[in-house]
Design a protein around this motif. Structure first.
Motif, PDB file in Angstrom:
ATOM      1  N   ASP A 508       0.820  -1.217   0.000  1.00  0.00           N
ATOM      2  CA  ASP A 508       0.000   0.000   0.000  1.00  0.00           C
ATOM      3  C   ASP A 508       0.852   1.265   0.000  1.00  0.00           C
ATOM      4  N   THR A 509       1.851   1.254  -0.883  1.00  0.00           N
ATOM      5  CA  THR A 509       2.616   2.477  -1.092  1.00  0.00           C
ATOM      6  C   THR A 509       3.014   2.548  -2.559  1.00  0.00           C
ATOM      7  N   GLU A 510       3.029   3.757  -3.115  1.00  0.00           N
ATOM      8  CA  GLU A 510       3.362   3.901  -4.528  1.00  0.00           C
ATOM      9  C   GLU A 510       4.843   3.632  -4.769  1.00  0.00           C
ATOM     10  N   ILE A 511       5.165   3.219  -5.961  1.00  0.00           N
ATOM     11  CA  ILE A 511       6.554   2.961  -6.310  1.00  0.00           C
ATOM     12  C   ILE A 511       7.279   4.279  -6.572  1.00  0.00           C
ATOM     13  N   ASN A 530      -5.069   3.221   2.778  1.00  0.00           N
ATOM     14  CA  ASN A 530      -6.144   3.354   1.804  1.00  0.00           C
ATOM     15  C   ASN A 530      -7.422   2.718   2.332  1.00  0.00           C
ATOM     16  N   GLU A 531      -8.558   3.263   1.897  1.00  0.00           N
ATOM     17  CA  GLU A 531      -9.839   2.867   2.477  1.00  0.00           C
ATOM     18  C   GLU A 531     -10.181   1.401   2.249  1.00  0.00           C
ATOM     19  N   ASN A 532      -9.723   0.841   1.140  1.00  0.00           N
ATOM     20  CA  ASN A 532     -10.055  -0.554   0.831  1.00  0.00           C
ATOM     21  C   ASN A 532      -8.853  -1.481   0.951  1.00  0.00           C
ATOM     22  N   LYS A 533      -7.872  -1.061   1.736  1.00  0.00           N
ATOM     23  CA  LYS A 533      -6.671  -1.875   1.905  1.00  0.00           C
ATOM     24  C   LYS A 533      -6.999  -3.241   2.504  1.00  0.00           C
TER      25      LYS A 533
END
Length: 587
Positions: A508-511, A530-533
């Protein structure tokens, strides 16, 4: 490879005593089996997930005589012999099963090789290359997922042949009522056509002849996942009991008993539409398929034509024509050259037998439904309708064309369906599948066709404009690595395949991408979930049995595995086109 020893001479599986043989002995039996292009099907020494050499006690089970079973569900071992690994089952004679023949799993299964005739009520195959060399007789023959492939030689007698993303090759259809492909065509049939040098045998993709509701009992159809419905999970129990999922009371539907009246009514209805009166024709382009209704005059007579044309490498056109003067209906199945001209065709009237005409009838009915469906009003601002990495509104048919002739991996389709339910960028930071058909971004790196046609962009990678793409090193996208194109420079290998990328997304982190490096780094001090993690993590565990990545080091390990396998090869490819590589890649 050193010849392997077998742990014992015989083994009982599903009540049948098999001879235990090693892969060298299996090679002498199946090594020369060929497909319909005279290419060998099996290489038992290939050391892939199909025939691995890393399993202990790998064996084949051989039946030298005809075999009868109540049910045959393949597995890699038995309770009595849990330490063996069954690579395949070989039947030299006939295989007669009262209820069900089934593979082990869609991802991987022992291979089924039958030299004689195969008979069962239900047959469900996937997870390996299967060969039925003496024909088959059943109610339902199903293939599922692109890890599997099936070759059938001899007569095929089946009420329904159903493929859900698995290639199925047939020598001839002797008595087949219905053929259904889920999505694009995956079923292939050999046909004899007249060529310049005489009669030729060619293999072609065959379109669907029906939709599921025409022949399958409604209790087994799930309409929520696909326009024509897909088989729901409840059919498994019925298969195992040796019962049929077909509804024989639907005979009028699957035989198209009323097609003549239906077709005349469709022509009349389309002829009265305002669109036809204003435009002179009605055409819908959906993905790579064209649906049309076109009136025309030919040799002094008036015709109306309803047609479906499938491109994207299949190049199939199905036309149903009504002659207003003679009141005759002509059905035409055509395979086309790239320029759209017919390569070869089958044509007959609507009463003619033959499965070739059934797919044309299905095409006409489907086209009518599409041409008469309500058309959504276009937005005034065209820019608002352009797809970006933040837009989840596109359909699977709109997502598919950018992949050309490549089949969408099942893992990617599953991710698409998850995103449709939860939304782009809601389950992993700044990630979202996208539609892009022009390769504009990739062409900024090189205008050479060999370069930009070696990648398929499919997802936004971060908030600054980087994107993920398949690097096309194999004909099967399951075997193609994922690379990231940095918005400020740098092309880097990220994952060995789409499943590995999905695993990386659970961090849950951008590259982060620059000219020299691409890496995942989650700073716990500034991290916002994130809300749907959680829903994503549960989905990944359910679908792929993968636990979520919790640390940057775990992510690094996945990226490093991909780099170890593909970095040098990618660097060589990039330098071929004059593209500079980063410091890390130059090491």
């Amino acid at each position: 490879m050193k010849e392997e020893k077998v742990p014992f001479e015989t083994m009982i599986f599903a009540g049948v005593t098999f001879k235990v043989i090693n892969r060298h002995e299996a090679h002498t039996i199946i090594g020369d089996l060929t497909n319909f292009n005279n290419q060998k099907i099996y290489n038992v020494f290939e050391d892939t997930w199909r025939f691995p050499d890393y399993e202990e006690n790998p064996i084949f089970l051989l039946a030298e005589d005809d075999v009868e079973m109540d049910s045959f569900e393949m597995d890699f071992s038995t309770d009595e012999h849990p330490d063996v690994f069954i690579l395949g089952f070989i039947f030299k004679g006939d295989l007669n099963v009262a209820k069900l023949i089934s593979s082990y799993d869609t991802d991987n299964s022992p291979a089924l090789i039958v030299f004689g005739k195969t008979t069962a009520v239900n047959i469900a195959l996937f997870g390996s290359i299967h060969y039925l060399g003496g024909g088959v007789q059943c109610d339902v023959l199903m293939g599922e997922y692109n890890h599997g492939e099936l070759f059938v030689k001899g007569d095929v007698k089946a009420w329904l042949i159903h493929s859900d993303d698995m290639l199925m090759h047939f020598e001839r259809f002797t008595d087949v009522e219905a053929i259904i492909n889920v999505g694009r065509p995956d079923i292939m049939i050999c046909s004899n056509v007249e060529g310049p040098e005489g009669l030729l045998t060619i293999e072609n993709y065959f379109p669907s002849t029906h939709k599921l509701s025409d022949i399958v009992d409604d209790a087994f159809i799930d309409y929520s996942s696909y326009e024509d419905g897909i088989l729901g999970n409840n059919y498994h129990k019925v298969f195992k009991e040796g019962l049929s999922i077909l509804n024989y009371d639907k005979k009028d539907q699957y035989t198209y008993a009323d097609f003549r009246n239906q077709f005349i009514n469709m022509v009349n209805a389309l002829s009265e539409t305002e669109e036809l009166k204003e435009e002179g024709k009605i055409i819908r382009n959906i993905g790579t398929t064209i649906y049309s209704f076109i009136p025309f005059d030919y040799e002094g007579m008036k015709y109306s034509q309803i047609s479906e044309e499938i491109s994207n490498g299949f190049d199939i056109r199905m036309r149903a024509l009504w002659c207003h003067d003679t009141e005759e209906i002509t059905l035409v199945l055509e395979y086309l050259y790239e320029d759209g001209n017919p390569k070869y065709q089958w044509a007959n009237n609507e009463t003619a037998p033959g499965i070739e005409m059934l797919c044309v009838k299905r095409a006409a009915l489907k086209t009518f439904e599409i041409l008469t469906a309500e058309v959504e009003e276009e937005e005034d601002d065209e820019d608002e309708r352009e797809y970006t990495e933040y837009d989840s509104s596109f359909s699977l048919e709109e997502f598919t064309p950018q992949f050309g002739s490549y089949k969408l991996p099942d893992d990617l389709v599953k991710l698409y369906k998850f995103q449709q339910e939860y939304g782009s960028e809601t389950y992993s930071e700044c990630f979202g599948l996208l539609v892009t058909n022009d390769k504009t971004g990739i062409k900024t790196w090189s205008e050479e066709e060999e370069f930009y046609n070696s990648f398929i962009e499919f997802a936004g990678a971060n908030g600054s404009g980087s994107s993920y793409a398949y690097w096309l090193v194999d004909d099967d996208l399951n075997n193609c690595p994922i690379v990231v194109f940095g918005d400020e420079g740098g092309i880097h290998v990220v994952a060995e395949n789409i499943r590995k990328l999905i695993h990386l997304l659970t961090l849950d982190t951008e590259i982060s991408v620059d000219f020299d490096y691409a890496y995942f780094y989650k700073d716990d001090e500034y991290y916002s979930e994130n809300e749907n993690k959680e829903a994503f993590h549960e989905w990944v565990k359910k679908e792929f049995n993968l636990d979520p990545i919790e640390t940057n080091e775990e992510a690094d390990a996945i990226v490093d595995q991909a780099k170890e396998k593909y970095k040098k090869k990618l660097n060589d490819f990039l330098t071929k086109f004059g593209i500079e590589i980063g410091e890390e890649d130059d090491e």
